[in-house]
Scaffold this active site. Sequence first.
Site, short mmCIF file in Angstrom:
data_model
loop_
_atom_site.label_atom_id
_atom_site.label_comp_id
_atom_site.label_asym_id
_atom_site.label_seq_id
_atom_site.Cartn_x
_atom_site.Cartn_y
_atom_site.Cartn_z
N SER A 193 4.24 4.00 7.76
CA SER A 193 4.74 4.91 6.72
C SER A 193 5.68 5.98 7.25
CB SER A 193 3.56 5.57 6.01
OG SER A 193 2.76 4.61 5.37
N GLN A 220 4.66 0.30 2.06
CA GLN A 220 4.10 -0.53 3.10
C GLN A 220 3.80 -1.91 2.52
OE1 GLN A 220 2.84 0.63 6.77
NE2 GLN A 220 4.90 1.05 6.03
N ASN A 266 0.84 -1.21 0.00
CA ASN A 266 0.00 0.00 0.00
C ASN A 266 0.87 1.25 0.00
OD1 ASN A 266 -0.12 -1.32 2.86
ND2 ASN A 266 -0.68 0.79 3.36
N ASP A 267 0.84 2.10 1.03
CA ASP A 267 1.45 3.44 0.97
C ASP A 267 2.87 3.44 0.40
OD1 ASP A 267 -0.79 3.73 2.51
OD2 ASP A 267 0.21 4.63 4.22
N TRP A 308 -4.65 -6.85 3.93
CA TRP A 308 -3.95 -5.85 4.73
C TRP A 308 -3.91 -6.29 6.19
CZ3 TRP A 308 -5.73 -0.04 4.28
CH2 TRP A 308 -4.72 0.80 4.76
N GLU A 343 -3.51 12.13 7.15
CA GLU A 343 -2.37 11.20 7.12
C GLU A 343 -1.49 11.33 5.87
OE1 GLU A 343 -3.95 7.27 7.73
OE2 GLU A 343 -4.68 7.08 5.68
N ARG A 354 1.31 9.95 13.12
CA ARG A 354 2.02 9.03 12.21
C ARG A 354 2.45 9.70 10.91
NH1 ARG A 354 -3.38 7.33 12.42
NH2 ARG A 354 -4.59 7.59 10.50
N ASP A 355 3.23 8.93 10.14
CA ASP A 355 3.63 9.24 8.76
C ASP A 355 4.53 10.47 8.66
OD1 ASP A 355 1.80 7.19 8.37
OD2 ASP A 355 0.19 8.53 7.76
#
Length: 522
Positions: A169, A126, A109-110, A134, A281, A236-237
């Site tokens: 991430s 990710q 994903n990301d 997931w 995000e 996050r991120d």
Amino acid sequence: MHITRRYLNVPVGRTSEMRLFQIVVDGVQQRQFAMQLAESSIDYWIFVDVSEFKGQTITISGSSDPRSPSARASLNRIYQADKIEGASSLYKERNRPQFHFTVKRGWSNDVNGPIFYQGQYHLFWQAFPFGIKWDTDFMYWGHAVSKDMIHWQELAPALMNDRLGSPWSGTSLVDHKNDGVWGKKALVLVYTAFDRISHKQVQCIAFSTDNGAHFSRYVGNPILDSNRKVGSNDTRDPKVFWYEPTRHWVMVLFEKDGMSFYTSTDLKTWTWKSHVKGLHECPDFFELAIDGDPNRKRWILHGGSSSYFIGSFDGERFTAESPELRYAEGKNLHGNDTLYAAESFVEMPHGGRVQMAWGRVELQGMPFNQMILFPTELKLKSTKDGLTLRATPIDEIDRLREKGRSWFTQSVERVNHELRSAGSGPLDVRLQVTLRGEDKLTLRYDGVPLSTIQAADLENGSGLMELLLDNSIAEIFVNQGARYIVKEIHTTARGRLECIVGPNTASIDHLEIYRMKSIWKP
């Protein structure tokens, strides 16, 4: 099991229960992950790289009763090899996209921290290598390298789970002046660690001094824990970069309801400076020249989707100078934005701003799932509606085009004949049209509309539409990115491409059709 080979090949059943497994060496747990170990029929195979354990004896155990006949039989089907199961058909699978990056096995994903470093492009993402669903508790950082952002070689994961949890991430950077004291020009990853028990999200660092071949965790992790201050676990991120005017590092971090800005001089101690509400995000943050003029620049702040703000930045605070805008559109088959979690390359050798994004599409029946969209160059343009961000395919796309065919001023019937004859892809199609009156043009694939442009949307009714068509995905660019549409195509679709126009438009000004080479061929 005494390890003599590189991989463990593991059978997976799509309907098997997701269970927790461990790899233990000399009584010490070295790995922990979740997977659907096939208990009856095998649907596909995954692999686990165990080369670091060569010459050692490992113990593999799972959460089911190892004394049960089915569990014992399932474990006994795990075997060692120097090739992954299915290597002979790798990248040739029926539903494998041919010029969009996909992983060998598992879920992706990301996009995380793409960067040009030591002569090659590094792409991180990710990854859940143990299945096609997931699982946020056991995400890894996938890792691939390329010389041209087109042809990628997938490497071993850059990050796995550690004592602080799953590496979510983040970003990458080059520590040119050794501010973190991990080595001059070290490749540094700044990421969120997620604890699956407490659900805490904290910021951490890993670094490499061997050109990205191996990464070591910073012993002082976490470098930032703002959960209590923010009053939320949603922290996050991190997006981290060097801000030269005030000579410090900047971290943009999603916190609770928007983006917070922190600064640091050593990458380890961070000070909160400001917060911008809105967006969600996976922030990306960068400066772009207006219409290519280096003396006129603005900053772009966007989140997980393609929503963004244009504004100014003083090293500590971002000031929005535009309403919330979008540079991409299009939904997947579940009604979600097809483009998500885009990140742009840093340390580019010749300037420019190129991004890659997670393409949220289902690749049915495959031992892998989801994809990375085609790399696009971002530019900031002046328009009658103000400044807008535009995305177009990178110039390197030329390397994938086979010898094309071109037609000028053809009837719609002739154009549709050529589109149908081109087949189901992979294709790069370019249409130049002048729409008359209130006409519109719709591109359809397998009878399903991909995009529609209207005469009112175009300057003097004239416009260019480019379509990148690959297995399960269509990316459409109208008038050099004035619109960027990303649509999922159902895996079973193997239909024809056609255009539908209004009654006042009898012909298409120009048509180009290129078959696309596979990025998986040498």
